[in-house]
Design an enzyme around this catalytic site. Structure first.
Site, PDB file in Angstrom:
ATOM      1  N   LYS A   1      14.597 118.556   3.309  1.00 59.85           N
ATOM      2  CA  LYS A   1      13.965 117.963   4.499  1.00 59.85           C
ATOM      3  C   LYS A   1      12.992 116.875   4.065  1.00 59.85           C
ATOM      4  O   LYS A   1      12.247 117.057   3.092  1.00 59.85           O
ATOM      5  CB  LYS A   1      13.228 119.058   5.273  1.00 59.85           C
ATOM      6  CG  LYS A   1      12.667 118.617   6.629  1.00 59.85           C
ATOM      7  CD  LYS A   1      12.029 119.803   7.357  1.00 59.85           C
ATOM      8  CE  LYS A   1      11.520 119.429   8.744  1.00 59.85           C
ATOM      9  NZ  LYS A   1      10.897 120.584   9.443  1.00 59.85           N
ATOM     10  N   SER A  48      12.592 121.281  14.222  1.00 56.30           N
ATOM     11  CA  SER A  48      12.507 119.924  13.714  1.00 56.30           C
ATOM     12  C   SER A  48      13.393 119.667  12.496  1.00 56.30           C
ATOM     13  O   SER A  48      13.700 118.528  12.190  1.00 56.30           O
ATOM     14  CB  SER A  48      11.057 119.592  13.338  1.00 56.30           C
ATOM     15  OG  SER A  48      10.648 120.364  12.223  1.00 56.30           O
ATOM     16  N   SER A 105      10.977 125.732  13.376  1.00 51.18           N
ATOM     17  CA  SER A 105      11.701 124.526  12.945  1.00 51.18           C
ATOM     18  C   SER A 105      12.788 124.761  11.908  1.00 51.18           C
ATOM     19  O   SER A 105      13.545 123.839  11.600  1.00 51.18           O
ATOM     20  CB  SER A 105      10.715 123.488  12.384  1.00 51.18           C
ATOM     21  OG  SER A 105      10.055 122.840  13.440  1.00 51.18           O
TER      22      SER A 105
END
Lengths: 102, 493
Positions: free
Chosen positions: B89, B164, B188
């Site tokens: 990420k 997210s 997330s």
């Protein structure tokens, strides 16, 4: 506590947040933040008398590292991401003097 | 029909576990370079449509793979994750490429150091294939808030992947990597895993070092893996878990390797199902998958215990005070001075103008909204009414879980009340926040949670995954993962 925010509130919070807000944005921000705060205000109905606030999920006690000197990041490495550099320093606008905001 | 379709996703998946794949690489039966090239080919062919990646590190990945293969040839052991291809990420820093947080603020930022999780994965022989897209600064539940464009759900590209960590979830689901890392502040990792049909695991707060994770809500943030199975997620977790001198909030509690253990079924498992998680707000397909899993769990000999978590509902209000409050403080560092976006100044502008213009230009609307919200709830006159009260609610929520875990070993429910929704489907910020109802309290209490695929919904002929979530007491990862592996198998039958 769920009263609607005013345009002045939005401008004040934006100033505290160091965010420039255009006049055209104020009304939409006011509507959105008022709606979110309206939902959050459910907290007011929760009985919390005598409950100790909990800021963190762990029982944290200060943890001290060994006091051993180690090399730190070279200044050149650090400055690679800097938006403006003069010599080996970060450049910023004039802080003191005429027109300054300090 | 926008779907890449489930069968093509499934066909990419190796029938082998990640442990078996790495064992093959370590023994020289399979080449890390061949594996990397195959993934790069998939990304080149299909990531234009999915946009899981902000940046693909093709050259670095090939070089790392060649080094692994050379190590094996030389008769040395490259590590337990040898040849595992992992996506990261883009809010976790590493020396390769940029770390942007999907924000204009950090569009050109290159980290001079590696996060602890990166160091540990690298040392174990993992190969990093690129940085994945996210909602800007991890604020969102759809990955629509990225400054570089949304990620699309591999099951139906007209829908969001969740957020997210939408890019990390989509990268695994689309077959672009073996596993990925995400971060979870209020769901997330788990929610995008649910919407993309893979496994997403948020460990107990303090299990995994946050050093090098760009801070959002520091008392809530935790790094964790996405993978194709619970066992694969456990293998990645085993590598990143543990105390780190560079993060003083990492826990001392020892963690024994879990990957080899997750296949062992639990004989006396008590599964708590909160009445509040069987809400009318759940989409019908979500409710059906949950009820089917309960039947399957009973068939495995688990005891189902009806429990109550009446504070489930207050979690959103609590979270959307605490997380923005911490974010408003953490994001104060982006001031246009030391790194990040700096606005051009007009004549007469001063330092204050530099701050406020740089931040207004660099941050997107959702990040600005949360900074404003956090600043408001911390401001004089409102602190007691909002922030202090949220911290009191936080203790009550934690105590409610403590009581629940005297009645059961794990708590089962849906990960998200809804399946993947179409782009623009949650335009009102509050309606997006309400999707986090089952995930935020895990972070508020600091306990571990995992989402695995429980079944599928049929949305007008499109097959969409439905995620189920298990939560367990703090540091009970072994119970959590073994229970999840049992249910994962049972739900797949």
């Amino acid at each position: 506590m769920s009263e609607a925010l005013s345009d002045a509130d939005i401008r004040h919070v934006a100033k505290l947040s160091r965010l420039r807000v255009e006049d055209s944005q104020v009304s939409a921000m006011r509507t959105q933040l008022t709606s979110i705060l309206g939902h959050i205000s459910k907290l007011q109905a929760l009985p919390t008398e005598g409950v100790e606030p909990m800021a963190h999920p762990m029982r944290i006690v200060n943890r001290l590292g060994e006091d051993e000197p180690k090399p730190c990041m070279p200044v050149e490495e650090f400055l690679k991401n800097a938006p403006a550099v003069v010599d080996r320093f970060l450049a910023v606008p004039k802080v003191l003097g005429e027109g300054g905001g300090a | 029909m926008n779907a890449i379709n489930a069968s093509s996703v499934a066909s990419i998946r190796s029938p082998k576990s990640l442990a078996e794949i790495c064992a093959d690489v370590r023994a020289g039966r399979s080449s890390a370079r061949v594996r990397v090239d195959a993934f790069l080919a998939e990304i080149a062919a299909r990531d234009g449509e999915i946009h899981a990646f902000n940046e693909v590190h093709a050259d670095a990945a090939r070089a790392a793979a060649d080094a692994i293969d050379a190590t094996v040839k030389a008769g040395r052991d490259p590590g337990t994750l040898a040849g595992a291809v992992i996506a990261i990420k883009d809010n976790i820093v590493m020396r390769e490429g940029h770390t942007t947080c999907s924000s204009k603020m950090l569009a050109n930022y290159r980290s001079p150091f590696d996060a602890t999780v990166i160091e540990r994965l690298r040392a174990a022989g993992a190969i990093f294939i690129g940085k994945t897209n996210l909602d800007e600064f991890a604020m969102g539940s759809s990955t629509e808030n990225s400054a570089f464009g949304a990620t699309r759900n591999p099951w139906d590209t007209s829908r969001v992947p969740g957020g997210s960590s939408g890019g990390s979830a989509a990268a695994v689901a689309a077959g672009f990597c073996d596993a990925s890392l995400g971060s979870d502040t209020g769901g997330s990792i788990r929610q995008p895993a649910a919407l993309c049909g893979c496994v997403g695991f948020k460990p107990t707060y303090g299990r995994v070092s946050r050093y090098g994770l760009v801070a959002f809500g520091s008392s809530l943030d935790q790094i964790g893996p996405f993978a194709h199975s619970v066992a694969d997620a456990a293998l990645v977790y085993d590598t990143i878990v543990g105390r780190d001198a560079l993060d003083s909030t990492t826990a001392d509690s020892p963690s024994t390797p879990l990957a080899a253990k997750v296949a062992e079924p639990l004989t006396k498992l008590r599964i708590g199902v909160p009445r509040e998680y069987r809400s009318d707000a759940n989409a019908p397909a979500v409710a059906a998958v949950l009820e089917k899993a309960i039947v399957a769990a009973k068939a495995l000999g688990a005891e189902i215990v009806d429990i109550d978590l009446p504070l489930t509902d207050i979690g959103i209000s609590t979270y959307y005070v605490i997380a923005p409050a911490e974010a408003s403080s953490n994001l104060a560092r982006y001031d246009g001075i030391r790194y990040g976006h700096r606005a051009s100044l007009a004549p007469g502008d001063d330092l204050e103008d530099l701050y406020s213009k740089s931040r207004a230009e660099g941050f997107g609307p959702e990040v600005q909204r949360r900074i404003m919200l956090g600043t408001y709830v911390l401001s004089s006159g409102y602190y007691d009414a909002y922030y202090k009260r949220a911290l009191q609610a936080r203790r009550l929520i934690k105590e409610e879980f403590d009581r629940a875990f005297t009645q059961c070993d794990v708590v089962l429910g849906p990960t998200s009340p809804v399946v993947a929704f179409p782009f623009g489907g949650k335009k009102d910020p509050l309606s997006m926040y309400l999707c986090d109802v089952y995930t935020v309290n895990t972070n508020i209490a600091g306990i571990p949670g995992i989402s695995f695929n429980g079944g599928y919904a049929d949305e007008l002929g499109t097959k969409l995954p439905v995620g189920l979530q298990l939560q367990a007491p703090a540091f009970a990862e072994e119970t959590l993962l073994r229970a999840a592996a049992m249910l994962e198998r049972a739900c797949a039958d």
